[in-house]
Structure formats: C-alpha cells, structure tokens
Design a protein around this motif. Sequence first.
Motif, mmCIF file in Angstrom:
data_model
loop_
_atom_site.group_PDB
_atom_site.id
_atom_site.type_symbol
_atom_site.label_atom_id
_atom_site.label_comp_id
_atom_site.label_asym_id
_atom_site.label_seq_id
_atom_site.Cartn_x
_atom_site.Cartn_y
_atom_site.Cartn_z
ATOM 1 N N GLY A 332 0.813 -1.209 0.000
ATOM 2 C CA GLY A 332 0.000 0.000 0.000
ATOM 3 C C GLY A 332 0.844 1.256 0.000
ATOM 4 N N GLY A 333 0.188 2.403 -0.044
ATOM 5 C CA GLY A 333 0.911 3.666 -0.087
ATOM 6 C C GLY A 333 0.036 4.847 0.291
ATOM 7 N N THR A 334 0.589 6.021 0.078
ATOM 8 C CA THR A 334 -0.076 7.279 0.409
ATOM 9 C C THR A 334 0.059 8.231 -0.759
ATOM 10 N N ASN A 335 -1.017 8.865 -1.171
ATOM 11 C CA ASN A 335 -0.940 9.834 -2.256
ATOM 12 C C ASN A 335 -0.082 11.030 -1.858
ATOM 13 N N PRO A 336 0.727 11.555 -2.779
ATOM 14 C CA PRO A 336 1.389 12.833 -2.503
ATOM 15 C C PRO A 336 0.328 13.903 -2.270
ATOM 16 N N PRO A 337 0.661 14.964 -1.541
ATOM 17 C CA PRO A 337 -0.357 15.984 -1.235
ATOM 18 C C PRO A 337 -0.783 16.799 -2.439
ATOM 19 N N GLY A 338 0.069 16.967 -3.435
ATOM 20 C CA GLY A 338 -0.276 17.796 -4.579
ATOM 21 C C GLY A 338 0.018 19.256 -4.315
ATOM 22 N N ASP A 339 0.579 19.920 -5.310
ATOM 23 C CA ASP A 339 0.893 21.343 -5.168
ATOM 24 C C ASP A 339 -0.279 22.231 -5.568
ATOM 25 N N ARG A 340 -1.088 21.761 -6.517
ATOM 26 C CA ARG A 340 -2.180 22.584 -7.043
ATOM 27 C C ARG A 340 -3.556 22.043 -6.649
ATOM 28 N N THR A 341 -3.637 20.729 -6.542
ATOM 29 C CA THR A 341 -4.903 20.071 -6.220
ATOM 30 C C THR A 341 -4.589 18.830 -5.399
ATOM 31 N N THR A 342 -5.638 18.230 -4.835
ATOM 32 C CA THR A 342 -5.452 16.892 -4.294
ATOM 33 C C THR A 342 -5.378 15.921 -5.470
ATOM 34 N N LEU A 343 -4.807 14.740 -5.243
ATOM 35 C CA LEU A 343 -4.454 13.862 -6.363
ATOM 36 C C LEU A 343 -5.195 12.524 -6.336
ATOM 37 N N GLN A 344 -6.327 12.469 -5.659
ATOM 38 C CA GLN A 344 -7.085 11.226 -5.614
ATOM 39 C C GLN A 344 -8.214 11.247 -6.634
ATOM 40 N N GLU A 345 -8.698 10.078 -7.013
ATOM 41 C CA GLU A 345 -9.916 9.963 -7.818
ATOM 42 C C GLU A 345 -11.082 10.524 -7.020
ATOM 43 N N SER A 346 -11.955 11.285 -7.677
ATOM 44 C CA SER A 346 -13.051 11.904 -6.929
ATOM 45 C C SER A 346 -14.182 12.304 -7.859
ATOM 46 N N HIS A 347 -15.339 12.540 -7.244
ATOM 47 C CA HIS A 347 -16.468 13.074 -8.002
ATOM 48 C C HIS A 347 -16.131 14.434 -8.599
ATOM 49 N N ALA A 348 -15.281 15.187 -7.925
ATOM 50 C CA ALA A 348 -14.926 16.523 -8.415
ATOM 51 C C ALA A 348 -14.233 16.473 -9.770
ATOM 52 N N THR A 349 -13.626 15.330 -10.076
ATOM 53 C CA THR A 349 -12.966 15.179 -11.388
ATOM 54 C C THR A 349 -13.771 14.270 -12.301
ATOM 55 N N ALA A 350 -15.080 14.142 -12.023
ATOM 56 C CA ALA A 350 -16.035 13.421 -12.869
ATOM 57 C C ALA A 350 -15.805 11.913 -12.868
ATOM 58 N N TYR A 351 -15.127 11.405 -11.836
ATOM 59 C CA TYR A 351 -14.972 9.958 -11.693
ATOM 60 C C TYR A 351 -16.084 9.413 -10.793
ATOM 61 N N PRO A 352 -16.427 8.150 -10.929
ATOM 62 C CA PRO A 352 -17.606 7.636 -10.223
ATOM 63 C C PRO A 352 -17.433 7.450 -8.729
ATOM 64 N N ASN A 353 -16.205 7.535 -8.225
ATOM 65 C CA ASN A 353 -15.973 7.195 -6.833
ATOM 66 C C ASN A 353 -15.178 8.285 -6.130
ATOM 67 N N ASP A 354 -15.562 8.573 -4.907
ATOM 68 C CA ASP A 354 -14.767 9.450 -4.058
ATOM 69 C C ASP A 354 -13.829 8.580 -3.228
ATOM 70 N N LEU A 355 -12.536 8.805 -3.378
ATOM 71 C CA LEU A 355 -11.518 8.075 -2.624
ATOM 72 C C LEU A 355 -10.942 8.982 -1.532
ATOM 73 N N PRO A 356 -10.339 8.421 -0.498
ATOM 74 C CA PRO A 356 -9.662 9.277 0.478
ATOM 75 C C PRO A 356 -8.612 10.148 -0.196
ATOM 76 N N VAL A 357 -8.371 11.310 0.379
ATOM 77 C CA VAL A 357 -7.408 12.237 -0.207
ATOM 78 C C VAL A 357 -6.008 11.639 -0.216
#
Length: 802
Positions: A332-357
């Motif tokens: 397993g791992g941890t997403n980098p925090p991102g400089d401009r946005t969060t970097l997880q799959e999310s509804h905000a990016t039109a993907y079907p699933n909200d994942l933890p940040v």
Amino acid sequence: MPRHQLQVPAPSAPPLRGHLPFVDAPGVPDPIEVTSRWLTRGGRPWFPVSGEFHYSRHPAAHWEEELLKMKAGGVTAVASYLIWIHHEETEGDLRFDGDRDLRRFARLCARHGLDLIPRIGPWSHAEVRNGGLPDWVLARTTAPRTDDPAYLAAVRPWFAAIGARLAGLDRASGGPIVAVQIENELYDQPGHLLTLKRMAREAGLDAPLWTSTAWGGVQLPGDELLPLYGGYPETFWTEHDGGWPDTCRKHFFFTHQRDDEGIGADLRPTTVRGTDPAAHADRFPWATCELGGGMAVSYHRRPRVDAADIGALALTKIGCGSVWQGYYMFHGGTNPPGDRTTLQESHATAYPNDLPVLTYDFQAPLGEYGQYRPSYDELRLQHLLLAEFGERIAPMESALPADRPDGQHDSATLRWAVRTDGRASGFLFVTNHQPHEPLPDHEGTTFTVAFPDAAPLTFPATPVTVPSGAYFCWPLRLDVAGLRLDWATAQPVCTVADEDGRTVLVLAATDGITPELALDARTVGKVTAAGTGTVRRADGRVLITGLHPGTDALVETETADGTRVALLVLDAATARTAYKGRAWGAPRLILSPDGVVLDEERDEVRLHTRTDPHPGERPTLAVLPAPPHPPTAAGATLKETREGALTRYTLFPDPETESGDSPLPEPSVTLLRPPGPAPTPTTGVLDRASAPADEHYDAVAALYRVDVPADVPEGTLLRLHWTGDTARAYTRAGRLVADQFFSGRPWELAAELVPPGEPVLLKVLPAAAGAKVYTPAEPAPGVAEVTGAEWIRRPKWTLRRT
C-alpha cells in the motif's frame, strides 16, 4: 463416501513458439520467451510472481527495506505505475527527485535481484486524479487516450523523460526491466495502443515483454501486446447496495475463463466487446497483473478483504492455469499531497468514486506504512511452492472434473482441479472458501485421478473431511531427489538441504486434515517416522500416517539408490511463518512469527517485529540448516536451542536496549470539541454518495488531540479505535497527513507523520442516517468518537554471521 473423479485428458499438442513479436536482448544469459501456454527464461519454464508497489506513494527512505520485504514474500518482479501527475503536476516542472526518483527505485530493484515492470500509461487509473493525466494535458485536448495530435504531442516528452531515467536499465545493459505495460484498461482503441508502443520504443524503452490489461473484452492490436488478466475478491467501484458482485464470486471457482468483465466496469460500457478472449487463449499464456492483493475503499462502498479471501483467490488461479501471478496491490501507499490540487480519484474530477485524499493502503499484504498483514503469509506460502516447483507447474495444463459446480451459486459441490503433465503426475488444488458466504464441510472425501500413462491414483487411503474455509494444493507423483511421493495430504512448501546435505521436502498441513504421505515403494529403501508416525507397506506403497505436524514431524528415508531424503510436515500455523532464501551464505529455511528480510548484499537477516511485544516476549527464529556458528545481533544475546529438525535462536535484548525499548505509555487522547450534527448526505457521479466537503471538518467534526512523545522509537504506529463516518489527521500547523473512511477496522498512523514531540490532531465526522454507503460494520448515526488508542512499536533486529 463422496469420491471425486477426474480423467486427465491426453497431452495437448506442443505450444506455439516463435509466433509472437517478443524478443529479448541478444546475448543475455537468461533469454525470456513466450510460448502459447507458458513463459520461459534461460530455456526453462518460468513462473513469475509480480507485485505492485507505487514508489511515488511511499517515502524513498524506506524503498529498499520494503522491496526486500516483497522479495522475502516471494515477489520476483515489482510492477509500478509511473503516475504522470505525480511527476508533472505543473507543465514543464517535471520532477524525478525524492519520492519520485524513478531511476533510484529501478536501481534498487536491480541491486536486490528483482525484475521491474514499469506501467508507463500515460493513463494509469490507480485511483488517481484524472487517471494520472495532469490537468494541463486535459486542458490541451478534447480527445485524450486517442491518436489526437495534441494529446500525442503532450505524451511524447513524458515518454522521453521516462526513457531518459531508465536508460541503461534494460536487459541489454544487464538491467531489471522485463516488461513494459502500455496504457491501462483501454478497451476500444487498438490503434492507439500500437501508437503508444511505437512512441515508447522511440523514447528508448525496451523489454522482452510488452503488455496490456485485457479484461472486459479489450480490443488489442494483434499480437503486439501480451494480454494480462486479473480478478478481485471484492470491489469498491460497484453500487453500495449491490451486495457481493458475481464478477468477484466467479474467482472462487475453477474455470478456464480468463476474462473478468467487472474490473473497471464503472468506467467503460460493458456492452462493448473486442476480441473473443478464447482467441487469446490459443496464442498467449494465461498471465495476470491484477489479482487482488486487497481492495481500496471508496466513500460509498467500503469492502473488507480478509487474508483467506486473498489466499483462496490466488491459489484458485494457479489451479485454473495461471502461469504468472501478478498482484495489485502488494504494498500500500499514500498519495502525494499535490501542489495545485489533491491527487485522488473523486467526483470533483467526474470519476464515479470518491476516494480518500491521502490513504491508498489497499488492505495490501504490506500496508501503507510497511505493516505486515496476514495475507502476506498466505501468499508467501504459495510463492514458496512456485519458487520450488513453478518450473514444473508452468507447463502443466489445468484439468477440471466432470462433476463440478453447475453455476456461481452452487455452494454444495466441491471445487477442485488438477494441474497435470498429461501423463502421470501433477498437483491437485481445492478451494472450499469464498468471502461472505461460508462453504460447507465435505466429509469422507477421496479423489481419483486417472492419468493417460500411469495407473489411477485414489487417495487418501483414509477419507478426510475438507473443512469449510480450507484451500490447499496436494502433490501427485512428485519426484524429490529420486524419492517419489505418490500423494500427500499436505501442501509442498520447498526443499532445503540440511546440515548433512540431505534433501528435506517441507510440507504444510491443513487445519482439520490429518497428514498422510504415500511413497512409491519402488523408490524407497528405508523409512522411519518420528514420534507417533506409523509406517506400513501396502499395494506397492509406503504409507505414513499418525504424524503430529510440527517442527519434529520428520520422516527420514533412503531411496533405492541410497540417497537420503527427509519429509518435514509443519502444522498450518508454523508453515505460515516460513521463509526461504540465501541467509549467511547458503539457502536456508527460516521460521519466524516476525517479518524476515534476507539481505544477501549485506549478508544480514533482519527481523521486523510485527506487533508490539509484550513483556517477556522475545524475537525468535528457527533455521534449517543451522549456520556453522550462531549469528550475532547488536544489542542482544542469542540463546540457541534445538527444535525438532531446526535450530532455534531466541534474542534476549541487553539490559540497556531492553530498557530503551520499554513499553510506551498509553497514548494521551483528549477530546477538544464534540461533534456537531452529521453533514447532509450528497451524491455525485452515478448518483453515488459523495465524501463530505472540506469545510465540514472545521464546522462539525469532533476534534481530538493525541500527544506523541518526542522520543517515540522509529517505525512506531499509532493504532486508533474509532467510530464515525470519516476522519482526518493533521499536524499542529494544520497540515493534513492521513485520512480514513470508517469500515469497522482500527486506523493505523505512522508516528513519524508529525514532527517529534508534537501532537496529532484528529477530526472525526459522524455518519448521517440513511446515507447511500456500504460498510461491513455500520457506524451509529451521529456518533464520532475515538474509543481507544495504543502505540505499536516495531523494533528491528539485525543478525549477522560470525
């Protein structure tokens, strides 16, 4: 008495060779080739085991030790997505430093004898924002993942950067790269896949294998890409109220169907079909890259995957005919925090699933912070089998009995198969486990396997009960140094030479099944069984029964030509502590309840304590063969004792070390603010529940402070028992360092996430009544509470030879 029968078909025609455009570098000492049924390396059948580990989701300072943990777990090849947005979130700011240092990661793989499989995308999925495509790429094209010139113009420099970082690490240069995956889950653009392969080669990438994911009826460009399959025990991407998907259920049956129409089905129309998977079966071996090593959680669906789910699925795939076990994820791992946005799959990016940040733990065999999980032991036991006998198993075809389950909801019929050479020998596989719905015991079970070129085998001599939840592999006419084992009601683990140079076959008993060994009497001169074991001769066999499995359950034999061979039958729990590899200059079997790392380069064995040791507990390992002189461990004295066939070393920490590692005080958990009312549920893509917005964590979350001692030992975890909907952890300065969606399991955080001596601040949101969310253990609506906490120290001990 149920007797299960199987007629082994005559051997198939020899596999196709040289029909695929996969060529290894000239002059390599172990050329890799692909036949239509298995892979070869150095002219011999090859059964690789690959495990996914995303370097950009783990601190670079820990890469080397985590890779060695994977190797000790039986992984031979490390697969990793090269996640574009992690490297070039801002156009032109292309970063390969720190945790993004691809070249360092690749060189570490090479240093420790691990193959590398870069999955170069450009689109990866991996539950990443935009599937890994940077936002600026999507702003440049309306047709990503096609041959749109604007899209290819953005991809070309990315591939060039990858090629530059991996220069000199190909097979021609003695490097570790054995395969390159193009794109991911692209089901209807075969021309684009071919374009990407050509661009990758132009960028300097080269490998004997070029691969593509092949589930969902993918359309592939002819023979240009080796199709790889997968299968998961659970899903986060299906509906919250859909129950256990049938596409997961199918993986606990023995079939010859390779495809899985369920993986990624929320991102593609399931009505689109490409090449008939049966056509692939005629030209390509059954290889996998995404057998579920666990499962992520999304906000609307939070499945729990247990070790037996993972182990049973993996073993079933071997019985079905897999010749390449590839896991997603193995670490397993941890997403980098991102400089401009969060970097997880999310509804905000039109993907079907909200994942933890941040968290991408995936319930993997090795967790987000390198935690050992029980699934690591389940899989390692199978990988020891493949390391020892994979060369024999790979060319064996899978044969299914005539009396097999009549559908995916048949829970009464025993599920079994045989991998066979088509003549006289093989391995029997049984799976009597599936998630969620226990399968029944099968009492009075025997098997009859009829071979074309040898007498049928009917076994065991004494019928057994196959317990609910059991899954195992038994050998059929297995030759070990001239001794023929007609059958054993125990799973082969490995062979090792003992102190006298005698070959020892190690086997693992199955809980609830009494071990029975049947030797071909023509290959046996003398035989003795330790302890309560009894030996009798009948019908041309030597039958050994009555063994109590353990480190002293040893059967000693001398073959007809005078070769000495022993069989050691471990109990199931002890077998799951087994490791094998080069330690202190020689191949050795090591038994330890702790994590074992075999560092050949430094000539060290390292023990990683898995759980916080209780007072009086000592790190320990048993070894076969014992080294000429006991090893030494800095900060500890070793006590040597004999334990059956093995030598056990127990570490007694020196007083100063022991006092320095004394138990930490219980964590101080202080409620600073009670929760407010649960946020009103909202929905997003596909009308699925959306994760709470950031502002709710400040407005209505319960706030806790956990004080972290300044001198907390390296590697310590904070384990939290909690209930609620979601939770986040922050530093005192307000930096988000971890997050979690509630699924009923404790939440573990690395103490090093916060500066030494500073507290962890926890914000816990309550669940709303009626939310469209599935959890295995539902939280009480309106409750957001940390109910307990403890420190989990993970001391590490280094043993060197003297």
